[in-house]
Scaffold this motif. Structure first.
Motif, short mmCIF file in Angstrom:
data_model
loop_
_atom_site.label_atom_id
_atom_site.label_comp_id
_atom_site.label_asym_id
_atom_site.label_seq_id
_atom_site.Cartn_x
_atom_site.Cartn_y
_atom_site.Cartn_z
N SER A 138 0.85 -1.19 0.00
CA SER A 138 0.00 0.00 0.00
C SER A 138 0.88 1.23 0.00
O SER A 138 1.80 1.36 0.82
CB SER A 138 -0.91 0.02 1.23
OG SER A 138 -1.70 -1.16 1.29
N ALA A 139 0.62 2.14 -0.93
CA ALA A 139 1.39 3.37 -1.04
C ALA A 139 0.92 4.37 0.01
O ALA A 139 -0.29 4.58 0.18
CB ALA A 139 1.23 3.96 -2.43
N ILE A 140 1.85 5.01 0.69
CA ILE A 140 1.50 5.94 1.75
C ILE A 140 0.67 7.11 1.23
O ILE A 140 -0.24 7.59 1.90
CB ILE A 140 2.78 6.46 2.47
CG1 ILE A 140 2.45 7.49 3.55
CG2 ILE A 140 3.76 7.05 1.48
CD1 ILE A 140 1.58 6.97 4.66
N GLU A 141 0.92 7.54 -0.01
CA GLU A 141 0.17 8.68 -0.53
C GLU A 141 -1.30 8.34 -0.74
O GLU A 141 -2.16 9.23 -0.77
CB GLU A 141 0.78 9.19 -1.84
CG GLU A 141 0.86 8.18 -2.97
CD GLU A 141 2.17 7.43 -3.02
OE1 GLU A 141 2.61 7.07 -4.13
OE2 GLU A 141 2.75 7.18 -1.95
N ASP A 142 -1.60 7.03 -0.88
CA ASP A 142 -2.99 6.60 -0.99
C ASP A 142 -3.60 6.34 0.39
O ASP A 142 -4.77 6.65 0.62
CB ASP A 142 -3.09 5.33 -1.83
CG ASP A 142 -2.64 5.54 -3.27
OD1 ASP A 142 -2.82 6.67 -3.78
OD2 ASP A 142 -2.09 4.61 -3.88
N LEU A 143 -2.81 5.79 1.29
CA LEU A 143 -3.30 5.47 2.62
C LEU A 143 -3.62 6.73 3.43
O LEU A 143 -4.64 6.80 4.10
CB LEU A 143 -2.26 4.65 3.39
CG LEU A 143 -2.12 3.18 3.03
CD1 LEU A 143 -0.98 2.57 3.84
CD2 LEU A 143 -3.41 2.43 3.28
N CYS A 144 -2.72 7.70 3.35
CA CYS A 144 -2.92 8.92 4.14
C CYS A 144 -2.15 10.07 3.47
O CYS A 144 -0.96 10.27 3.75
CB CYS A 144 -2.44 8.73 5.57
SG CYS A 144 -2.72 10.18 6.62
N PRO A 145 -2.81 10.83 2.59
CA PRO A 145 -2.13 11.93 1.92
C PRO A 145 -1.54 12.95 2.89
O PRO A 145 -0.49 13.55 2.60
CB PRO A 145 -3.26 12.56 1.07
CG PRO A 145 -4.24 11.45 0.86
CD PRO A 145 -4.19 10.64 2.12
N GLU A 146 -2.19 13.13 4.04
CA GLU A 146 -1.68 14.10 5.01
C GLU A 146 -0.34 13.65 5.59
O GLU A 146 0.58 14.45 5.77
CB GLU A 146 -2.70 14.30 6.14
CG GLU A 146 -4.03 14.87 5.67
CD GLU A 146 -5.00 13.79 5.21
OE1 GLU A 146 -6.14 14.14 4.86
OE2 GLU A 146 -4.61 12.59 5.19
N ALA A 147 -0.23 12.37 5.88
CA ALA A 147 1.04 11.84 6.39
C ALA A 147 2.11 11.89 5.30
O ALA A 147 3.29 12.14 5.58
CB ALA A 147 0.84 10.41 6.89
N PHE A 148 1.70 11.64 4.07
CA PHE A 148 2.65 11.72 2.96
C PHE A 148 3.20 13.13 2.82
O PHE A 148 4.40 13.33 2.59
CB PHE A 148 1.96 11.29 1.66
CG PHE A 148 2.85 11.32 0.46
CD1 PHE A 148 4.01 10.57 0.41
CD2 PHE A 148 2.52 12.10 -0.65
CE1 PHE A 148 4.84 10.59 -0.71
CE2 PHE A 148 3.33 12.13 -1.77
CZ PHE A 148 4.49 11.37 -1.80
#
Length: 311
Positions: A138-148
């Motif tokens: 799972s790509a972080i930018e998809d999981l949580c754009p704010e965390a990315f």
């Protein structure tokens, strides 16, 4: 809400500033992820924490704040495997093949991450074709754009922040076991302490290549974390006497050739089985690390007959 009170906590002058408590860190992360933090305040908090080094309470609090914020939790997996290494000296991701062995032993693996400043040959996402279907990435930018967006602040600061550590601790699939790699040895103890605070009872942390969970078989490896709630602080000897550099960015390792036996590379194979062994041990698939190593080597030799591998 404002992040200013938390800037005051961490950034007051000598003898007055302090680290955040667990509860304060949870609240601060909520403000940050909700987009309520002033950019200047956000930078101040993250860089002051880096300067004086983060505490386990801050890391665990930020982790819980992230978990509270993200609603689209992944399907539960057996093993959480974060991948957030960066750097141009990072080589081919042999740990992808290790994760494949673990999955072929019957365990579901949840990988998540983002990798920057790397050569194309080191691309984790580019190597996912060599993972098994039960290795979910799972790509972080998809999981949580704010965390990315927080992770990308490295480009602004020119320095990493505690967000790298928080994302390793996140465990978005809520797997009962987690494996983590760190680049700086001091973070092994920090992540183990943070895990204790949030009741993560099966966590294994090693110093891995470029910060990935990937064992260098030519070196002794120190292992920290928790297993069945018992603190881990032990080491395992080198698996091979071969001393050459495992990763050479000018001569990347062909993962497909290694997997299919077209490239006989004993050091690369030892890295795969050694990494898989620690992961299997963290899953309690074997009672000792030595037994887990034997199990991983048997899995490697039978890797082309996956239907016979499941435990």
């Amino acid at each position: 809400m404002s992040l200013a009170p938390y800037v005051q906590i961490v950034a007051r002058g000598k003898g007055r500033g302090r680290s955040m408590s667990f509860a304060e860190a949870v609240d601060a992360m909520a403000i940050i992820l909700n987009g309520e933090a002033e950019p200047e305040a956000l930078g101040a908090v993250l860089m002051v924490m880096r300067l004086r080094e983060e505490t386990a309470e801050e890391i665990s609090g930020f982790t819980v704040g992230l978990r509270n914020h993200v609603k689209n939790i992944l399907p539960k997996a057996d093993l959480d495997w974060p991948s957030y290494a960066a750097g141009r000296t990072r080589g081919s991701p042999l740990f992808i093949l290790a994760a494949r062995l673990v999955s072929q032993a019957g365990y579901s693996v949840s990988m998540h991450g983002w990798n920057s400043h790397q050569q194309a040959s080191a691309s984790v996402r580019g190597a996912l074709k060599w993972a098994a279907p039960t290795v979910r990435y799972s790509a972080i930018e998809d999981l949580c754009p704010e965390a990315f967006a927080l992770l990308k602040l490295r480009d602004t600061f020119g320095l990493r922040s505690c967000i790298n550590t928080v994302l390793r601790m996140w465990n978005p699939s809520r797997a009962p076991a987690s494996v983590q790699g760190v680049f700086h040895p001091s973070y092994r103890g920090l992540q183990a302490e943070a895990a204790q605070i949030i009741d993560e009872n099966d966590l294994v942390v090693i110093k891995g290549g470029g910060g990935e969970f990937e064992r260098n078989p030519a070196k002794r490896v120190a292992i920290y974390g928790w297993m069945a709630g018992q603190f881990l602080d032990q080491s395992a000897p080198a698996l091979t006497p071969e001393k050459r550099m495992l990763h050479d960015v000018n001569q990347p390792i062909d993962l497909g050739a290694v997997w299919h036996g077209k490239n006989q590379d004993p050091l690369a194979e030892a890295s795969v089985t050694g990494t898989a062994a620690i992961a299997l041990w963290s899953l309690n698939a074997a009672s000792t690390l030595s037994d887990a190593q034997s199990m991983a080597e048997a899995l490697w030799h039978r890797r082309h007959n996956p239907e016979s591998l499941s435990v």
